[in-house]
Design a protein around this motif. Sequence first.
Motif: not given
Length: 206
Positions: A29-36
């Motif tokens: 998921l972190l490769t797809e969008r920001d942690w926030a």
Amino acid sequence: MSRTGPRVPYQEAARVLLRTSVLDAMRELLTERDWAKITLGDVATRAGVSRQTLYNEFGSRAGLAQAYALRLADDLVDHVRAAIDGNVGDARAAFREGLAGFFLEASADPLVLSLLAGEVKPDLLRLITLDAAPLLEHATDRLATAFQNSWVDATRAESEVLAHALARIALSFIPTPPGPGRNAPVELSELLAPYVEAILAARERP
């Protein structure tokens, strides 16, 4: 086919598999969008588990992030330990190689990239600053064992001094990478290697 080694209890093996699956899902998921913009529900869905299972294992979003950050601590240990094994008798090369591998891998980690990109993320920053004690303790313990059970052959006390310094310094580079023209692995090897060299020299004295 018979298996060797101690039997791992089912519950322990299942928990390791769960944590691995969840942390792998978080990395995806972190490769797809920001942690926030990632929720526990997002991670649970990607991992194929219930949100309650996620809460039971990690407690909170912060707990999940901390578990992921512990992987970074393990990466540091694994790189340094492999470099120790591959550079017998050469502390400078071992530190240089181990730290270079860790810094390279950490710089491409999606959680680190999320930390350094966009708006400030206090929750991630605290993990490796004010709330870094669990990471430091984990890395220090494993690194000390590596120094103790290798050609360095340091005492436990010596190993813990070296391991704690190495872990604290290396992890501090994550939120503040070295600037242009600075070769952190070389500089740190010049700083830390004399301690190992003194241990080796003392052991050789009659």
